[in-house]
Design a protein around this motif. Sequence first.
Motif, PDB file in Angstrom:
ATOM      1  N   PRO B 692     -10.159  35.571  78.918  1.00 15.41           N
ATOM      2  CA  PRO B 692      -8.769  36.043  79.018  1.00 15.41           C
ATOM      3  C   PRO B 692      -7.913  35.621  77.834  1.00 15.41           C
ATOM      4  O   PRO B 692      -7.076  36.388  77.359  1.00 15.41           O
ATOM      5  CB  PRO B 692      -8.269  35.411  80.311  1.00 15.41           C
ATOM      6  CG  PRO B 692      -9.503  35.172  81.116  1.00 15.41           C
ATOM      7  CD  PRO B 692     -10.606  34.896  80.141  1.00 15.41           C
ATOM      8  N   TRP B 695      -7.478  37.951  75.002  1.00 15.72           N
ATOM      9  CA  TRP B 695      -6.758  39.193  75.291  1.00 15.72           C
ATOM     10  C   TRP B 695      -5.268  38.978  75.482  1.00 15.72           C
ATOM     11  O   TRP B 695      -4.511  39.926  75.603  1.00 15.72           O
ATOM     12  CB  TRP B 695      -7.355  39.856  76.544  1.00 15.72           C
ATOM     13  CG  TRP B 695      -8.771  40.272  76.309  1.00 15.72           C
ATOM     14  CD1 TRP B 695      -9.888  39.525  76.509  1.00 15.72           C
ATOM     15  CD2 TRP B 695      -9.210  41.528  75.794  1.00 15.72           C
ATOM     16  NE1 TRP B 695     -11.014  40.235  76.153  1.00 15.72           N
ATOM     17  CE2 TRP B 695     -10.619  41.481  75.721  1.00 15.72           C
ATOM     18  CE3 TRP B 695      -8.556  42.698  75.397  1.00 15.72           C
ATOM     19  CZ2 TRP B 695     -11.381  42.542  75.244  1.00 15.72           C
ATOM     20  CZ3 TRP B 695      -9.312  43.761  74.940  1.00 15.72           C
ATOM     21  CH2 TRP B 695     -10.715  43.682  74.860  1.00 15.72           C
ATOM     22  N   GLY B 732     -12.616  43.943  84.227  1.00 15.00           N
ATOM     23  CA  GLY B 732     -11.384  43.166  84.300  1.00 15.00           C
ATOM     24  C   GLY B 732     -10.528  43.407  83.067  1.00 15.00           C
ATOM     25  O   GLY B 732      -9.305  43.539  83.152  1.00 15.00           O
ATOM     26  N   VAL B 733     -11.186  43.476  81.913  1.00 13.90           N
ATOM     27  CA  VAL B 733     -10.447  43.784  80.685  1.00 13.90           C
ATOM     28  C   VAL B 733      -9.786  45.156  80.813  1.00 13.90           C
ATOM     29  O   VAL B 733      -8.598  45.334  80.521  1.00 13.90           O
ATOM     30  CB  VAL B 733     -11.393  43.764  79.466  1.00 13.90           C
ATOM     31  CG1 VAL B 733     -10.664  44.292  78.244  1.00 13.90           C
ATOM     32  CG2 VAL B 733     -11.899  42.355  79.218  1.00 13.90           C
ATOM     33  N   GLN B 735      -8.931  46.631  83.495  1.00 12.21           N
ATOM     34  CA  GLN B 735      -7.837  46.550  84.460  1.00 12.21           C
ATOM     35  C   GLN B 735      -6.573  45.971  83.835  1.00 12.21           C
ATOM     36  O   GLN B 735      -5.467  46.458  84.047  1.00 12.21           O
ATOM     37  CB  GLN B 735      -8.269  45.682  85.645  1.00 12.21           C
ATOM     38  CG  GLN B 735      -7.212  45.574  86.720  1.00 12.21           C
ATOM     39  CD  GLN B 735      -7.610  44.605  87.819  1.00 12.21           C
ATOM     40  OE1 GLN B 735      -8.695  44.031  87.792  1.00 12.21           O
ATOM     41  NE2 GLN B 735      -6.744  44.454  88.790  1.00 12.21           N
ATOM     42  N   LYS B 736      -6.787  44.950  83.020  1.00  9.92           N
ATOM     43  CA  LYS B 736      -5.653  44.293  82.381  1.00  9.92           C
ATOM     44  C   LYS B 736      -4.956  45.261  81.413  1.00  9.92           C
ATOM     45  O   LYS B 736      -3.735  45.358  81.381  1.00  9.92           O
ATOM     46  CB  LYS B 736      -6.163  43.063  81.635  1.00  9.92           C
ATOM     47  CG  LYS B 736      -5.106  42.255  80.934  1.00  9.92           C
ATOM     48  CD  LYS B 736      -5.790  41.161  80.128  1.00  9.92           C
ATOM     49  CE  LYS B 736      -4.815  40.478  79.177  1.00  9.92           C
ATOM     50  NZ  LYS B 736      -3.889  39.593  79.891  1.00  9.92           N
ATOM     51  N   ALA B 739      -2.891  48.185  82.908  1.00 15.24           N
ATOM     52  CA  ALA B 739      -1.626  47.858  83.562  1.00 15.24           C
ATOM     53  C   ALA B 739      -0.457  47.858  82.578  1.00 15.24           C
ATOM     54  O   ALA B 739       0.691  47.819  82.976  1.00 15.24           O
ATOM     55  CB  ALA B 739      -1.734  46.487  84.221  1.00 15.24           C
ATOM     56  N   SER B 740      -0.759  47.889  81.291  1.00 17.68           N
ATOM     57  CA  SER B 740       0.308  47.788  80.307  1.00 17.68           C
ATOM     58  C   SER B 740       0.592  49.150  79.681  1.00 17.68           C
ATOM     59  O   SER B 740      -0.316  49.856  79.254  1.00 17.68           O
ATOM     60  CB  SER B 740      -0.099  46.776  79.227  1.00 17.68           C
ATOM     61  OG  SER B 740       0.305  47.223  77.962  1.00 17.68           O
ATOM     62  N   ASN B 743      -0.709  49.213  76.126  1.00 15.71           N
ATOM     63  CA  ASN B 743      -2.134  49.104  75.823  1.00 15.71           C
ATOM     64  C   ASN B 743      -3.030  49.975  76.693  1.00 15.71           C
ATOM     65  O   ASN B 743      -4.249  49.929  76.573  1.00 15.71           O
ATOM     66  CB  ASN B 743      -2.590  47.653  75.971  1.00 15.71           C
ATOM     67  CG  ASN B 743      -1.925  46.765  74.946  1.00 15.71           C
ATOM     68  OD1 ASN B 743      -1.760  47.184  73.796  1.00 15.71           O
ATOM     69  ND2 ASN B 743      -1.517  45.577  75.347  1.00 15.71           N
ATOM     70  N   LEU B 773      -7.541  51.899  90.847  1.00 18.18           N
ATOM     71  CA  LEU B 773      -6.648  51.252  89.876  1.00 18.18           C
ATOM     72  C   LEU B 773      -5.828  52.276  89.102  1.00 18.18           C
ATOM     73  O   LEU B 773      -4.637  52.101  88.855  1.00 18.18           O
ATOM     74  CB  LEU B 773      -7.459  50.401  88.894  1.00 18.18           C
ATOM     75  CG  LEU B 773      -8.033  49.105  89.453  1.00 18.18           C
ATOM     76  CD1 LEU B 773      -8.997  48.480  88.444  1.00 18.18           C
ATOM     77  CD2 LEU B 773      -6.905  48.137  89.790  1.00 18.18           C
TER      78      LEU B 773
END
Lengths: 508, 971
Positions: B692, B695, B732-733, B735-736, B739-740, B743, B773
């Motif tokens: 994490p 990132w 997970g990357v 997903q992160k 959300a932005s 990005n 998601l």
Amino acid sequence: MPTLDAPEERLRKFKYRGKDASVRRQQRMTISLELRKAKKDEQVLKRRNINDVSPEPASEKPAKGVVSLSLDEIIKGVNSSDPVVCFQATQAARKMLSRERNPPLNSFVEAGLIPRLVEFLKSSLHPYLQFEAAWALTNIASGTPEQTQAVVEAGAILPLIELLSSPHMTVCEQAVWALGNIAGDGPKLRDIVISSNAIPHLLTLVSSTIPITFLRNITWTLSNLCRNKNPYPCKEAVRQMLPVLSYLLRHHDSEILSDTCWALSYLTDGCNERIGQVVSTGVLPRLVDLMTSSELNVLTPSLRTMGNVVTGTDHQTQLAISAGLLSVLPQLLKHPKTSIQKEAAWTLSNIAAGPHQHIQQLIAFNMLPPLVDLLKNGEFKVQKEAVWTVANFATGATVDQLFVLVHSGVLGPLLHLLSVPDVRTVLIILDVLSYILQTAEKLGEKESLCLLIEELGGIDRIEALQLHENRQISQAALNIIEKHFGEEEEDIIFPVPNQESECMEMKK
Amino acid sequence: MELSDANLQTLTEYLKKTLDPDPAIRRPAEKFLESVEGNQNYPLLLLTLLEKSQDNVIKVCASVTFKNYIKRNWRIVEDEPNKICEADRVAIKANIVHLMLSSPEQIQKQLSDAISIIGREDFPQKWPDLLTEMVNRFQSGDFHVINGVLRTAHSLFKRYRHEFKSNELWTEIKLVLDAFALPLTNLFKATIELCSTHANDASALRVLFSSLILISKLFYSLNFQDLPEFFEDNMETWMNHFHTLLTLDNKLLQTDDEEEAGLLELLKSQICDNAALYAQKYDEEFQRYLPRFVTAIWNLLVTTGQEVKYDLLVSNAIQFLASVCERPHYKNLFEDQNTLTSICEKVIVPNMEFRAADEEAFEDNSEEYIRRDLEGSDIDTRRRAACDLVRGLCKFFEGPVTGIFSGYVNSMLQEYAKNPSVNWKHKDAAIYLVTSLASKAQTQKHGITQANELVNLTEFFVNHILPDLKSANVNEFPVLKADGIKYIMIFRNQVPKEHLLVSVPLLINHLQAESIVVHTYAAHALERLFTMRGPNNATLFTAAEIAPFVEILLTNLFKALTLPGSSENEYIMKAIMRSFSLLQEAIIPYIPTLITQLTQKLLAVSKNPSKPHFNHYMFEAICLSIRITCKANPAAVVNFEEALFLVFTEILQNDVQEFIPYVFQVMSLLLETHKNDIPSSYMALFPHLLQPVLWERTGNIPALVRLLQAFLERGSSTIASAAADRIPGLLGVFQKLIASKANDHQGFYLLNSIIEHMPPESVDQYRKQIFLLLFQRLQNSKTTKFIKSFLVFINLYCIKYGALALQEIFDGIQPKMFGMVLEKIIIPEIQKVSGNVEKKICAVGITKLLTECPPMMDTEYTKLWTPLLQSLIGLFELPEDDTIPDEEHFIDIEDTPGYQTAFSQLAFAGKKEHDPVGQMVNNPKIHLAQSLHKLSTACPGRVPSMVSTSLNAEALQYLQGYLQAASVTLL
């Protein structure tokens, strides 16, 4: 001065079609203040009769001999019951009011002479007396608003209108003049004259047989009846006057033409409906014709009127174009007088604010070369209008038309003007540049445009503006530099960290 | 708070503490003052202190505190409480002018600032008597007081210079003019008279001249928006005095200081500005004064010395002449041959000379010198002003001016020839003169693009530039060497190629010069020459033409990096990069040495990265070395890995933030060079890439995504077999990122690579979660950028897993979901998709939905069949819909990222645009026709009827075109 049309105020109907058109229009609309000296080439609103050769009425010769009386004597004289004494006193008064320097207008008002003079207007048995009284009142009414007001309050309007039917032409003419001065004071007195039904009487006086000086006076008075806004003269009055005005527009006398054109310029200085009223009389071709006049006093108001017309609807603008406006405009853009150049450029800017069909006409009539020349060599106030023209042209143009604009050589002088000490102009230019660059970007032409701007020394100027004290300007300059002139290399871009980061937790 | 002695005492103590160097004492005191400043009388206590305190330090401190207090609190912000009570406001306004005027200068300045802050808010409406109060002081005769008033007036009125015309502004200006213009004019006249009565009293003169400067500044502000009636009526007075002041000199006012401008210079500068304002804006009214000003300013220039303190005055004065001389109706003021000669000789030439200050910068501050000389940050210099004047004069007098200067150039060159070591500055001036005369337009990319045809640039090059560069000693006359190299650089498009080719070895030679400017210019010139394009857009110089110099070029470039002052010289590094790029295979024999030198450099600068340009070009050069070598010999990638991985590890371990994105990009490039599976060394790194912390830094994201994509492309099966436990981390990357808003497109890049490359069974269990998601994000914050990426993704999914799979996954989340997606997203938004590859993916995906998805033919979804076809034809034929809803405008520019294209990146680490459907479908329109045909054979009669009943006429026509082109018909 409420009646002098400051150019800025006329610009209020400017049709800027940028992104935030409403804001711009608003800003240009609200300004009615002037720091400048009032314009000299506008029409006079009140005139004093100082012509000392008193025309002699045909009959009823008065006692001869020059009478020169003091104010006290005059007061005494006019209050006499003897018509001859009254006449002498009134004539003396008129002479005093007609002297070239410092006529004692106020003393007459304060002495309370006006009511008596008004009474004399009604003495139809004594046309000489009527004449002298009308003259004296003409001159008092030529003074300050208070002085004009005093004449009106004494009830002069109705008897003056009566006199328009006098069998004696000189009396009649003097009454016309007096009414002109009253109407010229402003919208309030003008409307009293109108509602007293002066117009039909005035119009019946117009004929080809009356002397030219008389016709000039009538025309001038009519123009004052058209003049002033807030409010405008009522539509019915305008409807009554328009046929005569379009008749007068065919006259050959330059003073008559001048005042007629001024009248039309006042009538077109308003909403589209007002413009429509004038346009529908079919005067536009004649007005275009008059724009080629060698007389400045005819050229100025005819150009002004046409300029007003193209602030109107697209249809009205099209009528102006069809009347041949664009074939006479180029030479006016090159006119030796800068005030004419400026009005012509203003007119052009409003045509450029129209639909792209109109813009196409500007191109077809080869309007761009003289425009570029004005941007390059004009006086500042002309350059300013030319910049507006470019702005309107650019924002309303099709892609092809924009291409023609850029290749007309407009960028060089435009960039040069970025150093001019006028914040509004600078901001408009930056907006135009940004707009053109964006369009070029969409077409994939940005690189060559950027090079052109750089070649013309534009980058230095835009960069310098990034430090401008005006925040809108510095921001606009910064945006252009960042967006279009960031890194010079085609292939090298630096990693720019993203500002936004609203991340979720990583899932295990 | 009472206005009591006790409170004054307390305040004094706290103020004293705020001056304490120890933060432990200072901070609490500052906090305390802030906490009490809301109380009534606080500002009045401060005013009392600054007036009456016994301690001078406290007086000043109180005045500063007061000013800051006003700055923070005076403005009344809508919907926020008024922070100063009305009684205090009234009291402050009633006293502050008087207080300011009776205070010593240090305090006066603070109070004057405070007045202008208050004035900005309250003047004129809420401070009606301010003007009268100020004007009354003019009569005091005390110039200390008068200057205080003038300074305040200046700070109040100077905004007239940069604010837009508005009713409020002009009402204020009118008010100011009515009250202020006449007293100011009278003061101006009186001050000038006093100057002559006190002509022998230096200290009186200084005060009076300070007044005159302020008065002149006020004149500028009051006349800026438009020419006021008052000043038009009084132009005679003002202009006559301005003119006199311009010509005035007084020994007593001359300063010894060489750097700092004195009062006389400041005044004259301002007068030049005033005259320029009138000349530019009020030409008609100013016309009759202008010739006198031209003469005066020109005389001023002729008599002003070379010292730095005159720079502003001189460049202002020259700029005035430059702006006047290009106006057509003033051309007559200049056209006389004697006038022109004299301007050239006495104004232009002297201001082009290389001055002591330039020489100093050349030697000791070369970075600044280069920036000024090369990049044109010389706006206010004399040389620049002189250049502008040359250009201005050339507008009407190009011939005569060129003639005059040619004479000068020749005589200066002769002077030089007589005794070079003494007279070298003459040659410098000659070169500068030729340059400014010849260059009519210039860009960074191409050098001069329009030249004065009356100047023979090649002849000058051959006769006067080449000989200097050919001389054996590269360290002799460094300024002239730099001039010569610069000449090549800027006239590279005018000098014929054969001459340029002759200069290449000379430039290479000058890379060894000790002078930083000289070897920097040499590197820069080479870089520019190598970038030039010839016909056919190929580089002007071919690798073959430069080949003879390869060794010496590379040697000298790297040696130049060892010269003092140039160890991180970006121009040299850029030249290295450009040389690699031009020479290509010709550098392969030298790669082992080169890469060693580059890695050593990398190691050295990674200790403390400070020159971003230098670093960037260094990484570009590394990428180039890899590309060029591995293109010829892919196996050589191992050698690079050996050379680089050690340094890379160190950079990653030491967390050198500036370099990490670069390292990932270089690694991507290396990894992509491997033809077979991923080497184990990379696989060992893989888990670390999912940490994490990496990132968290947004600057890393594009490069990291790029690297993960490389892993997926090359090693999806390895990951599936050997690192399956890492797949959740990978998602997970995703997903992160998703959300932005900034990005999310990066998240889609990653997701698309996963879908495209990973074996389906290894991601099976996560598929539904992925869609959930995406829907979540759609619900929470739908943006155009997200929709566009989403459309590309679902179509890619459809291509990869089949149309039915797509329908099933949607409907598995929620019944009828598929229909909603079609109706609410795909059909209405597909026109927004941008990029050729993206559009193609969508076309192929939708074709599949239309022709390979049974539910589309015989469920309630059937009614969407024709609209979907219609939107696909729209995607083919209509212009892209690039509108963005208003509320999204604030989202950044990066809203149309390509499918695989540019993030901020190393150009030479880039990869080709990747087309996942490239092999499958060549022409998507034909593909649609063929697929429809195939469908129609399966259910004869249905397709033609669906098409003909509800497709619009235009679309139908296009469709028939496709069918024709594919030579198929619908059954």
